[in-house]
Design a protein around this motif. Sequence first.
Motif, PDB file in Angstrom:
ATOM      1  N   LEU A  75       0.578  -1.102   0.185  1.00  0.00           N
ATOM      2  CA  LEU A  75      -0.123   0.213  -0.191  1.00  0.00           C
ATOM      3  C   LEU A  75       1.147   1.204   0.037  1.00  0.00           C
ATOM      4  O   LEU A  75       0.414   1.894  -0.514  1.00  0.00           O
ATOM      5  N   SER A  76       1.645   1.226   0.751  1.00  0.00           N
ATOM      6  CA  SER A  76       2.987   2.868   0.839  1.00  0.00           C
ATOM      7  C   SER A  76       3.542   2.292  -0.429  1.00  0.00           C
ATOM      8  O   SER A  76       3.558   3.524  -0.538  1.00  0.00           O
ATOM      9  N   LEU A  77       3.968   1.482  -1.078  1.00  0.00           N
ATOM     10  CA  LEU A  77       4.161   1.605  -1.854  1.00  0.00           C
ATOM     11  C   LEU A  77       3.715   2.207  -3.700  1.00  0.00           C
ATOM     12  O   LEU A  77       4.366   2.997  -4.081  1.00  0.00           O
ATOM     13  N   GLY A  78       2.500   2.000  -3.749  1.00  0.00           N
ATOM     14  CA  GLY A  78       1.789   2.537  -4.069  1.00  0.00           C
ATOM     15  C   GLY A  78       0.939   3.568  -4.257  1.00  0.00           C
ATOM     16  O   GLY A  78       1.068   4.339  -5.138  1.00  0.00           O
ATOM     17  N   THR A  79       1.004   3.779  -3.593  1.00  0.00           N
ATOM     18  CA  THR A  79       0.666   5.481  -2.606  1.00  0.00           C
ATOM     19  C   THR A  79       2.045   6.946  -2.668  1.00  0.00           C
ATOM     20  O   THR A  79       1.692   7.659  -3.866  1.00  0.00           O
ATOM     21  N   ALA A  80       3.013   6.121  -2.663  1.00  0.00           N
ATOM     22  CA  ALA A  80       4.084   6.737  -3.018  1.00  0.00           C
ATOM     23  C   ALA A  80       4.324   6.546  -4.537  1.00  0.00           C
ATOM     24  O   ALA A  80       4.627   8.175  -5.118  1.00  0.00           O
ATOM     25  N   VAL A  81       3.702   5.792  -5.311  1.00  0.00           N
ATOM     26  CA  VAL A  81       3.712   6.082  -7.021  1.00  0.00           C
ATOM     27  C   VAL A  81       2.401   7.011  -6.961  1.00  0.00           C
ATOM     28  O   VAL A  81       2.766   7.404  -8.636  1.00  0.00           O
ATOM     29  N   GLY A  82       1.785   6.718  -6.630  1.00  0.00           N
ATOM     30  CA  GLY A  82       0.365   7.755  -7.318  1.00  0.00           C
ATOM     31  C   GLY A  82       0.058   9.268  -6.669  1.00  0.00           C
ATOM     32  O   GLY A  82      -0.386   9.892  -7.769  1.00  0.00           O
ATOM     33  N   ILE A  83       0.897   9.273  -5.890  1.00  0.00           N
ATOM     34  CA  ILE A  83       0.987  10.970  -4.862  1.00  0.00           C
ATOM     35  C   ILE A  83       1.503  12.285  -5.945  1.00  0.00           C
ATOM     36  O   ILE A  83       0.881  13.070  -6.532  1.00  0.00           O
ATOM     37  N   PRO A  84       2.680  11.601  -6.760  1.00  0.00           N
ATOM     38  CA  PRO A  84       2.942  12.481  -7.710  1.00  0.00           C
ATOM     39  C   PRO A  84       2.083  12.453  -8.629  1.00  0.00           C
ATOM     40  O   PRO A  84       2.010  13.782  -9.220  1.00  0.00           O
ATOM     41  N   ILE A  85       1.687  11.381  -9.032  1.00  0.00           N
ATOM     42  CA  ILE A  85       0.482  11.270 -10.800  1.00  0.00           C
ATOM     43  C   ILE A  85      -0.555  12.446 -10.225  1.00  0.00           C
ATOM     44  O   ILE A  85      -0.844  13.182 -10.656  1.00  0.00           O
ATOM     45  N   GLY A  86      -1.324  12.345  -8.839  1.00  0.00           N
ATOM     46  CA  GLY A  86      -2.531  13.513  -8.576  1.00  0.00           C
ATOM     47  C   GLY A  86      -2.126  13.807  -8.852  1.00  0.00           C
ATOM     48  O   GLY A  86      -3.022  15.231  -8.468  1.00  0.00           O
ATOM     49  N   VAL A  87      -0.820  15.137  -8.279  1.00  0.00           N
ATOM     50  CA  VAL A  87      -0.446  16.224  -8.109  1.00  0.00           C
ATOM     51  C   VAL A  87      -0.125  16.932  -9.095  1.00  0.00           C
ATOM     52  O   VAL A  87      -0.945  17.913  -9.554  1.00  0.00           O
ATOM     53  N   MET A  88       0.222  15.978 -10.036  1.00  0.00           N
ATOM     54  CA  MET A  88       0.427  16.850 -11.134  1.00  0.00           C
ATOM     55  C   MET A  88      -1.181  16.423 -12.458  1.00  0.00           C
ATOM     56  O   MET A  88      -1.584  17.637 -12.784  1.00  0.00           O
ATOM     57  N   LEU A  89      -1.866  15.610 -11.817  1.00  0.00           N
ATOM     58  CA  LEU A  89      -3.106  15.907 -12.176  1.00  0.00           C
ATOM     59  C   LEU A  89      -3.876  16.546 -11.759  1.00  0.00           C
ATOM     60  O   LEU A  89      -4.988  17.939 -13.041  1.00  0.00           O
ATOM     61  N   LEU A  90      -3.369  17.055 -10.841  1.00  0.00           N
ATOM     62  CA  LEU A  90      -4.550  18.410  -9.935  1.00  0.00           C
ATOM     63  C   LEU A  90      -4.037  19.641 -10.603  1.00  0.00           C
ATOM     64  O   LEU A  90      -5.305  20.839 -10.605  1.00  0.00           O
ATOM     65  N   THR A  91      -3.222  20.226 -11.135  1.00  0.00           N
ATOM     66  CA  THR A  91      -2.296  21.690 -11.507  1.00  0.00           C
ATOM     67  C   THR A  91      -2.929  21.572 -12.595  1.00  0.00           C
ATOM     68  O   THR A  91      -2.536  22.163 -14.018  1.00  0.00           O
ATOM     69  N   ARG A  92      -3.415  20.119 -13.547  1.00  0.00           N
ATOM     70  CA  ARG A  92      -3.467  20.599 -14.716  1.00  0.00           C
ATOM     71  C   ARG A  92      -5.722  19.950 -14.599  1.00  0.00           C
ATOM     72  O   ARG A  92      -6.376  20.196 -16.536  1.00  0.00           O
ATOM     73  N   THR A  93      -5.989  19.910 -13.809  1.00  0.00           N
ATOM     74  CA  THR A  93      -7.527  19.808 -13.954  1.00  0.00           C
ATOM     75  C   THR A  93      -8.584  21.559 -14.236  1.00  0.00           C
ATOM     76  O   THR A  93      -7.960  22.090 -13.126  1.00  0.00           O
ATOM     77  N   ASN A  94      -9.357  21.163 -14.070  1.00  0.00           N
ATOM     78  CA  ASN A  94     -10.383  22.186 -14.138  1.00  0.00           C
ATOM     79  C   ASN A  94     -10.757  22.201 -12.685  1.00  0.00           C
ATOM     80  O   ASN A  94     -11.033  20.846 -11.696  1.00  0.00           O
ATOM     81  N   PRO A  95     -10.509  23.493 -11.865  1.00  0.00           N
ATOM     82  CA  PRO A  95     -11.558  22.951 -10.675  1.00  0.00           C
ATOM     83  C   PRO A  95     -13.150  22.988 -10.318  1.00  0.00           C
ATOM     84  O   PRO A  95     -13.440  22.202  -9.148  1.00  0.00           O
ATOM     85  N   SER A  96     -13.966  22.934 -11.040  1.00  0.00           N
ATOM     86  CA  SER A  96     -14.999  22.868 -10.431  1.00  0.00           C
ATOM     87  C   SER A  96     -15.498  21.193 -11.298  1.00  0.00           C
ATOM     88  O   SER A  96     -16.594  20.720 -10.335  1.00  0.00           O
ATOM     89  N   HIS A  97     -14.216  20.593 -12.293  1.00  0.00           N
ATOM     90  CA  HIS A  97     -14.399  18.998 -12.074  1.00  0.00           C
ATOM     91  C   HIS A  97     -13.805  18.304 -10.558  1.00  0.00           C
ATOM     92  O   HIS A  97     -14.185  17.508 -10.415  1.00  0.00           O
TER      93      HIS A  97
END
Length: 158
Positions: A75-97
Amino acid sequence: MDGHLLVPFILATFLGGFVSGFSGFAMGIVVSGIWLHIITPIQVAALIAGYGLLTQGYGIAKLRHELSWRTIWPLSLGTAVGIPIGVMLLTRTNPSHVRFGIGVLLVLYATYSLLRPPLGPFKICRSADVAIGIANGLLGGVTGLGGIISTISCQLRG
């Protein structure tokens, strides 16, 4: 933030703290319902992550001797992989979405919590744990709500 929005912001913060103190989790999901209408999703994710470290850090420190690192590493390994991808998505996603998605997540999680069927304990393999961790990290990176998927996973384990 405008001065007239400070009261709802503080009220949401206290409600989230109360829920977290009462149940041990869910501070982020409670505050995001209000905070997302007051501040940007990036600010919400950062605040939820920061407050989560504060509110959950004490409990983790007290229970650290009970943690089985052999069990939680996928779980820790998967989370460490997923967080940077999620942050990258956050910076590119429309706030209303993001706001709409958090609203849907809130409704779905509340419904799941209320109507959770009594399912027997499941044996979840390590590769599934890594996938659960990645999904958990993605959600955490985009919203700051990293514990929902792993909490459901742990509940399904019994």
